[in-house]
Design a protein around this motif. Sequence first.
Motif, PDB file in Angstrom:
ATOM      1  N   PHE A  67       0.836  -1.190   0.000  1.00 24.82           N
ATOM      2  CA  PHE A  67       0.000   0.000   0.000  1.00 24.82           C
ATOM      3  C   PHE A  67       0.879   1.252   0.000  1.00 24.82           C
ATOM      4  N   SER A  68       1.605   1.425  -1.062  1.00 26.62           N
ATOM      5  CA  SER A  68       2.456   2.607  -1.206  1.00 26.62           C
ATOM      6  C   SER A  68       1.574   3.812  -1.512  1.00 26.62           C
ATOM      7  N   SER A  69       2.160   4.984  -1.491  1.00 27.02           N
ATOM      8  CA  SER A  69       1.403   6.215  -1.727  1.00 27.02           C
ATOM      9  C   SER A  69       0.805   6.252  -3.127  1.00 27.02           C
ATOM     10  N   ASP A  70       1.362   5.461  -4.039  1.00 23.44           N
ATOM     11  CA  ASP A  70       0.867   5.454  -5.422  1.00 23.44           C
ATOM     12  C   ASP A  70      -0.540   4.850  -5.532  1.00 23.44           C
ATOM     13  N   VAL A  71      -0.922   4.006  -4.588  1.00 23.91           N
ATOM     14  CA  VAL A  71      -2.221   3.322  -4.686  1.00 23.91           C
ATOM     15  C   VAL A  71      -3.223   3.843  -3.655  1.00 23.91           C
ATOM     16  N   LEU A  72      -2.817   4.875  -2.907  1.00 20.17           N
ATOM     17  CA  LEU A  72      -3.712   5.423  -1.881  1.00 20.17           C
ATOM     18  C   LEU A  72      -4.492   6.618  -2.452  1.00 20.17           C
ATOM     19  N   PRO A  73      -5.690   6.862  -1.954  1.00 20.90           N
ATOM     20  CA  PRO A  73      -6.434   6.037  -0.982  1.00 20.90           C
ATOM     21  C   PRO A  73      -6.987   4.754  -1.630  1.00 20.90           C
ATOM     22  N   THR A  74      -7.016   3.683  -0.845  1.00 20.40           N
ATOM     23  CA  THR A  74      -7.526   2.401  -1.321  1.00 20.40           C
ATOM     24  C   THR A  74      -8.761   2.019  -0.514  1.00 20.40           C
ATOM     25  N   LEU A  75      -9.747   1.491  -1.212  1.00 26.61           N
ATOM     26  CA  LEU A  75     -10.951   0.974  -0.555  1.00 26.61           C
ATOM     27  C   LEU A  75     -11.004  -0.541  -0.706  1.00 26.61           C
ATOM     28  N   LEU A  76     -11.241  -1.223   0.405  1.00 26.49           N
ATOM     29  CA  LEU A  76     -11.430  -2.664   0.409  1.00 26.49           C
ATOM     30  C   LEU A  76     -12.808  -2.958   1.007  1.00 26.49           C
ATOM     31  N   VAL A  77     -13.574  -3.823   0.358  1.00 21.92           N
ATOM     32  CA  VAL A  77     -14.917  -4.146   0.833  1.00 21.92           C
ATOM     33  C   VAL A  77     -14.999  -5.651   1.094  1.00 21.92           C
ATOM     34  N   TYR A  78     -15.416  -5.997   2.313  1.00 24.03           N
ATOM     35  CA  TYR A  78     -15.488  -7.397   2.734  1.00 24.03           C
ATOM     36  C   TYR A  78     -16.908  -7.766   3.157  1.00 24.03           C
ATOM     37  N   LYS A  79     -17.225  -9.039   2.998  1.00 17.91           N
ATOM     38  CA  LYS A  79     -18.474  -9.582   3.531  1.00 17.91           C
ATOM     39  C   LYS A  79     -18.284 -11.080   3.752  1.00 17.91           C
ATOM     40  N   GLY A  80     -18.681 -11.540   4.934  1.00 19.78           N
ATOM     41  CA  GLY A  80     -18.519 -12.950   5.260  1.00 19.78           C
ATOM     42  C   GLY A  80     -17.070 -13.385   5.262  1.00 19.78           C
TER      43      GLY A  80
END
Length: 245
Positions: free
Chosen positions: A181-194
Motif C-alpha cells: 500500500f504505497s502512496s501510489d495506490v492510496l487512498p484504497t478501498l477494500l470491501v469485505y463480507k462474510g
Amino acid sequence: MEEAKSQSLEEDFEGQATHTGPKGVINDWRKFKLESEDSDSVPPSKKEILRQMSSPQSRDNKDSKERFSRKMSIQEYELIHRDKEDENCLRKYRRQCMQDMHQKLSFGPRYGFVYELETGEQFLETIEKEQKITTIVVHIYEDGIKGCDALNSSFTCLAVEYPMVKFCKIKASNTGARDRFSSDVLPTLLVYKGGELISNFISVSEQFAEEFFAGDVESFLNEYGLLPERETHALDQTNMEEDIE
C-alpha cells in the motif's frame, strides 16, 4: 327496420349475451358473476341477491322495482369495493413487511461511526470475526495523501446514513503490509463480507472530481451494489407510493 335489425342481432348472439342494451350488459355481467362464484363459498342469502339482480323485473310492479334497486345497491357496493379492499390489504401487507424489515435491521448489528483500526492484527480480526451478514468497508490511507482526508470525512457521514455497514479506516503504515500500500495506490478501498474480499479500488480518489463529498462516494459504492438500501429511504418510498395510489 331498426327494430328488425336489433332483433336479428340478438338472435345472432343468442347464447353469448341475453340482453344487448346497457342495462342488458349489466344484467349479463351479474348473471356471469353469479355463475362463476364458487357455490360452496357463497352464502345462500348473497346468492339470492345476485339471482334477483340478474333477473329482469316487472315494470308494472313499483314495490318490486324498489326492492330490486335496494338490493342491487347493496350488492353493487360490495362487488365494486371488493377490489379496493383487496388493494388496501395489499398496501397494509407491504407496509408491514417494510416495518418488519426495518425492525430486523434495527436489532441486527449497528455501528454508526468510523472505526479506527490501529494494527494489522486488529484489521484481520475485524474481517474474520464480524457477522457474515455485515458489509465492511475499509479505507487504507496515509496522512498528506491527496483524497484521503476527503474520503475519511465522507466515511463519517456515510457511517451515520448506513449504520448497518461497518466503516473502518487504517493507516497503510499500520497494516503490516506497507509495501503493498504505497502512496501510489492510496487512498484504497477494500470491501469485505462474510470474511471474503468482494471489491477493491486502488487510487479511488481518481474516480471523483478534484473536490468530492459523501454523496459522491455513496453513488460510487451504490454503482457497484456495495451498499444496502437506507432504512429511512425504504420506508419513505413505500409511504410515498401509497399516498400516490
